[in-house]
Design an enzyme around this catalytic site. Structure first.
Site, short mmCIF file in Angstrom:
data_model
loop_
_atom_site.label_atom_id
_atom_site.label_comp_id
_atom_site.label_asym_id
_atom_site.label_seq_id
_atom_site.Cartn_x
_atom_site.Cartn_y
_atom_site.Cartn_z
N GLY A 72 44.11 20.30 42.48
CA GLY A 72 45.16 21.22 42.90
C GLY A 72 46.50 21.08 42.22
CD GLU A 91 36.82 16.88 44.50
OE1 GLU A 91 35.75 16.49 44.96
OE2 GLU A 91 37.42 17.87 44.96
N PRO A 92 40.69 16.82 39.64
CG PRO A 92 41.59 15.63 37.84
CD PRO A 92 40.75 15.46 39.07
N GLY A 93 41.10 19.99 38.08
CA GLY A 93 40.48 20.99 37.21
C GLY A 93 41.54 21.53 36.27
NE ARG A 126 44.57 31.24 36.58
CZ ARG A 126 45.89 31.27 36.54
NH1 ARG A 126 46.51 31.69 35.45
NH2 ARG A 126 46.60 30.84 37.54
CE1 TYR A 176 42.95 33.63 42.46
CE2 TYR A 176 42.95 33.00 40.15
CZ TYR A 176 42.34 33.04 41.38
OH TYR A 176 41.10 32.47 41.51
CB CYS A 188 37.17 52.16 32.53
SG CYS A 188 37.43 53.81 33.11
CD GLU A 189 38.19 48.94 37.72
OE1 GLU A 189 39.03 49.11 38.64
OE2 GLU A 189 36.96 49.02 37.88
#
Ligand SMILES: *Cc1c(COP(=O)(O)O)cnc(C)c1O
Length: 427
Positions: free
Chosen positions: A240, A282-284, A320, A324, A351-352
């Site tokens: 996190g 648990e770093p990502g 992302r 977010y 196409c959005e």
């Protein structure tokens, strides 16, 4: 120049990553393409080792599932946090030893629990019902599996609501007040051996105080469990830690800042309780995000009510910004030293209307054919990509000391057909 990222430089007006010219990479491998600095990757995991010499670091595979990247981290001593049978398979193939793998998830299939049992990895149990299922499966296999319990610590963090995972209302974990009784139950059950507690409060967290709060709550629980004769050997505080996406923002806390916030809490409480436990992290994102850039080519510059720059990657490649409202810093890679000229809204080919990668971004002159580099794209970048709109997924390249190596081929049109079946009556 880019917020302390020494692997990213400007040389003769071109953007370089670890000694390699990004314009040349785009020519050689095509665009879009993800490019990772091996040197930065090694440096990032080593920063965690220095800050937490006695803790295990389990890389969160969902942040980046490239086997070469996981393998480099495994060589550096990292383990893996996996959230599915697929991620477990990737981690094992990358060479992560099974005793350094934790199988996580709030909704695991029976086959996934069975695979965890037969592979001999630890499981983070997310509910009482899952504990019963796991006990049955392990007994059927004639094995015993070590389990941690995922705790919902009820901690709020200042991040995007979609990535806050430790709130009372979150789908993850067992409510803190029920943990003791489930732990006690597990101590009596066949096939499972309770060995620890686990939490993960969210992602892209830029203030370390919620981590010390979480550590204190987990130590309280460890105390309760010690009181009933339970042995908490492992304390997993999840991942996190955030990173600095915007070079103009303040720097993100470092692994050392995290260590300064949580280690004294754990040490003090361990002494009071007379317990000794091994810490797991648990770093990502904080391991991979800043190692990688995404190179895209400009297809069109259109002057409308704003100036749109259409590039060849959209939310199919980098989700992302759409998911977010995330900021990714952009550099015009073939004109990296040029003065700011205008504000541009950078959009993808999907196409959005939501396919916007950056709004009103001040950039040097942008022209058709230019290469735009999106920085800090190594976490939740490729791993969240899709084939939406008939778009094959891009290639990944590893850079080490100026050398470029392909670590994932770009998909071609056949990838869109790979699993499709035409029933004979439609042929
Ligand atoms: C996603 C996740 C992580 C990694 O989070 P980052 O913010 O990328 O460090 C770690 N542990 C668990 C259980 C996760 O779900």
């Amino acid at each position: 120049m880019f917020g302390g990222k020494d692997h990213i430089r400007v040389v003769n007006n071109h953007l370089y990553i670890s000694g390699a010219d990004t314009v040349e990479i785009a020519e050689r491998f095509g665009t879009p393409v993800y490019v990772t600095s091996e040197d930065r990757l090694r440096e990032n995991i080593r920063r965690y080792h220095r800050a937490f010499p006695d803790a295990d670091k389990y890389f969160a595979v969902k942040a980046n599932g490239n086997i070469s990247i996981i393998r480099i981290l495994a060589h550096e001593g990292a383990g893996a946090d996996v959230f599915s049978a697929g991620e477990l398979y990737l981690a094992r193939l990358a060479g992560v030893p099974r005793e350094k793998i934790l199988f996580n998830g709030n909704s695991k299939r029976d086959e996934e629990l069975r695979m965890a049992v037969t592979s001999g990895v630890r499981v983070s149990v997310d509910s009482e019902e899952e504990l019963e299922t796991l006990s049955r499966i392990a007994s059927e296999e004639g094995k015993s599996v070590e389990v941690l319990f995922r705790v919902n610590p009820d901690i709020s963090v200042d991040t995007h609501p979609k990535i806050a995972t430790g709130l009372k209302s979150s789908k993850f974990g067992i409510p803190a007040k029920s943990v003791k009784s489930i732990y006690e139950k597990a101590m009596q059950m066949d096939g499972v051996e309770p060995v620890g507690l686990h939490c993960h409060i969210g992602s892209q967290i830029l203030d370390v105080s919620p981590f010390s709060e979480a550590a204190a709550r987990m130590m309280d629980l460890a105390g309760e469990i010690a009181g009933i004769g339970g042995d908490v050997k492992l304390l997993d505080l999840g991942g996190g830690l955030g990173i600095q996406y915007d070079p103009a923002a303040s720097p993100a806390p470092s692994p050392q800042d995290l260590a300064n916030a949580v280690l004294p809490v754990i040490e003090r409480r361990s002494e009071e309780l007379g317990v000794r436990m091994r810490l797991i992290l648990e770093p990502g994102r904080s391991i991979v995000a800043d190692t990688t850039i995404l190179l895209t080519r400009v297809n069109v510059v259109k002057r409308a009510h704003v100036t749109f720059v259409g590039v060849d990657a959209g939310f199919n490649v980098l989700a992302r910004p759409m998911l977010y409202d995330a900021y990714h810093h952009i550099v015009v890679a073939n004109r990296a030293g040029a003065e700011i000229s205008d504000k541009y809204t950078v959009v993808g080919p999907i196409c959005e209307s939501g396919d916007v990668l950056a709004r009103d971004r001040a950039l040097p002159v942008v022209e058709r054919g230019d290469i735009l580099a999106f920085l800090d794209a190594g976490a939740y970048g490729f791993s969240m990509s899709s084939q939406y709109n008939g778009q094959p997924r891009p290639a990944e390249v590893l850079v080490h000391d100026g050398d470029m190596e392909l670590i994932r081929k770009a998909e071609d049109i056949n990838a869109l057909l790979a699993c499709q079946v035409i029933p004979p009556r439609l042929v």
